[in-house]
Enzyme design. Structure first.
Site, PDB file in Angstrom:
ATOM      1  N   GLY A   1      12.537  32.662 -22.922  1.00  0.00           N
ATOM      2  CA  GLY A   1      11.611  33.624 -23.496  1.00  0.00           C
ATOM      3  C   GLY A   1      11.478  34.933 -22.754  1.00  0.00           C
ATOM      4  O   GLY A   1      10.446  35.599 -22.842  1.00  0.00           O
TER       5      GLY A   1
ATOM      6  N   ASN B   1      12.902  37.693 -23.448  1.00  0.00           N
ATOM      7  CA  ASN B   1      12.740  38.768 -24.440  1.00  0.00           C
ATOM      8  C   ASN B   1      11.328  38.757 -25.022  1.00  0.00           C
ATOM      9  O   ASN B   1      10.733  39.806 -25.240  1.00  0.00           O
ATOM     10  CB  ASN B   1      13.785  38.634 -25.549  1.00  0.00           C
ATOM     11  CG  ASN B   1      15.102  39.293 -25.170  1.00  0.00           C
ATOM     12  OD1 ASN B   1      15.196  40.506 -25.140  1.00  0.00           O
ATOM     13  ND2 ASN B   1      16.086  38.485 -24.846  1.00  0.00           N
TER      14      ASN B   1
ATOM     15  N   LYS C   1      19.570  29.098 -33.410  1.00  0.00           N
ATOM     16  CA  LYS C   1      19.836  28.430 -34.679  1.00  0.00           C
ATOM     17  C   LYS C   1      19.981  29.450 -35.811  1.00  0.00           C
ATOM     18  O   LYS C   1      19.485  30.577 -35.716  1.00  0.00           O
ATOM     19  CB  LYS C   1      18.670  27.463 -35.006  1.00  0.00           C
ATOM     20  CG  LYS C   1      18.508  26.345 -34.001  1.00  0.00           C
ATOM     21  CD  LYS C   1      19.713  25.416 -34.014  1.00  0.00           C
ATOM     22  CE  LYS C   1      19.578  24.281 -33.031  1.00  0.00           C
ATOM     23  NZ  LYS C   1      20.801  23.470 -32.934  1.00  0.00           N
TER      24      LYS C   1
ATOM     25  N   HIS D   1      21.668  40.543 -29.640  1.00  0.00           N
ATOM     26  CA  HIS D   1      22.909  39.863 -29.232  1.00  0.00           C
ATOM     27  C   HIS D   1      23.387  40.514 -27.930  1.00  0.00           C
ATOM     28  O   HIS D   1      23.390  41.758 -27.828  1.00  0.00           O
ATOM     29  CB  HIS D   1      23.965  39.993 -30.330  1.00  0.00           C
ATOM     30  CG  HIS D   1      25.237  39.283 -29.997  1.00  0.00           C
ATOM     31  ND1 HIS D   1      25.358  37.906 -30.039  1.00  0.00           N
ATOM     32  CD2 HIS D   1      26.439  39.756 -29.584  1.00  0.00           C
ATOM     33  CE1 HIS D   1      26.590  37.575 -29.671  1.00  0.00           C
ATOM     34  NE2 HIS D   1      27.254  38.662 -29.392  1.00  0.00           N
TER      35      HIS D   1
HETATM   36  C1  GRF Z   1      20.011  35.303 -23.536  1.00  0.00           C
HETATM   37  O1  GRF Z   1      21.372  34.881 -23.384  1.00  0.00           O
HETATM   38  C2  GRF Z   1      19.988  36.577 -24.302  1.00  0.00           C
HETATM   39  O2  GRF Z   1      21.148  37.350 -24.033  1.00  0.00           O
HETATM   40  C3  GRF Z   1      19.980  36.120 -25.726  1.00  0.00           C
HETATM   41  O3  GRF Z   1      19.304  34.866 -25.731  1.00  0.00           O
HETATM   42  C4  GRF Z   1      19.336  34.286 -24.421  1.00  0.00           C
HETATM   43  C5  GRF Z   1      17.988  33.879 -23.898  1.00  0.00           C
HETATM   44  O4  GRF Z   1      17.088  34.907 -24.134  1.00  0.00           O
HETATM   45  N1  GRF Z   1      19.306  37.083 -26.547  1.00  0.00           N
HETATM   46  P1  GRF Z   1      15.544  34.732 -23.647  1.00  0.00           P
HETATM   47  O5  GRF Z   1      15.543  34.907 -22.143  1.00  0.00           O
HETATM   48  O6  GRF Z   1      15.078  33.335 -24.004  1.00  0.00           O
HETATM   49  O7  GRF Z   1      14.780  35.817 -24.356  1.00  0.00           O
END
Ligand code: GRF
Length: 207
Positions: free
Chosen positions: A11, A13, A90, A108
């Site tokens: 999480g 992001n 997913k 991405h």
């Molecule tokens: C990471 O590999 C990111 O590049 C992709 O999803 C994975 C985990 O993201 N978007 P997060 O740290 O759980 O947001």
């Protein structure tokens, strides 16, 4: 704008988007977090901020349609206006893609259309970038449609790939870019500055 986050992992992001909101750089509201992984750090982050957090996995349902109906119920109950996939591994059921056409975003960890598509996620992306000798990589925010990593590109930012980069060092540089551009892209949607014409997305300048 009511934002739902779909996440599968730690999480980071989600945290970056939440921080942007808390720092008043983004005027949206995360009203729902859903994860297919009951142990996802993203669910813990949501709970610690009193955000409704649900574990919902296709495996819990007899069909994609019943799973999709459950997701749709959650989205409608929380008046979701924008769905943000943040490390969500997913496929989004097509019923959801149709109902939220042009209102589902994904990030991405490469410069699409390169190094994307089914099976291209996490370390595999960075391994492929390095194996192919690419000199630049980066992150892409795009609209979600019915194919993996295929929808119209909203925002990209690149990073240099240097000779001694490993998939781990590259992943770290790209993840930092993700945390910069995702809040920027969401801010443009929240402020109504995104115009989508076919596969072309134009972001009008904002403050
Ligand atoms: C990471 O590999 C990111 O590049 C992709 O999803 C994975 C985990 O993201 N978007 P997060 O740290 O759980 O947001």
């Amino acid at each position: 704008m009511n934002i739902a986050i779909f996440a599968s992992g730690g999480g980071s992001n989600l945290r970056a988007i939440l921080n942007a909101i808390l720092q008043k750089k983004l005027s949206g509201r995360i009203c729902l977090v859903v994860s297919n992984n009951s142990k996802a750090g993203a669910l813990e982050i949501a709970r610690s901020h009193q955000i409704p957090a649900y574990h919902r996995s296709q495996l819990q349902y007899p069909s994609e349609d019943t799973f999709a109906a459950e997701l749709l119920k959650l989205l409608e109950e929380h008046d979701v206006e924008l769905v943000v996939l943040a490390g969500y591994m997913k496929k989004v059921p097509s019923m959801i893609v149709q109902r939220y056409r042009n209102r589902i975003l994904n990030i991405h960890p490469a410069l699409l259309p390169s190094f994307g598509g089914k099976g291209m996620y996490g370390a595999r992306v960075h391994e492929a970038v390095i194996r192919n000798g690419a000199k630049v990589s980066g992150a892409t925010v795009h609209i979600v449609d019915d194919e993996y990593d295929h929808g119209p590109i909203v925002l990209q930012k690149r990073v240099e790939v240097v000779h001694d980069d490993t998939p781990e060092t590259l992943a770290a540089k790209v993840l930092k870019i993700e945390h910069e551009i995702y809040p920027q892209a969401i801010k443009a949607f929240v402020e109504g500055r995104v115009k989508i014409e076919g596969r072309t997305v134009v972001i009008e300048p904002g403050t």
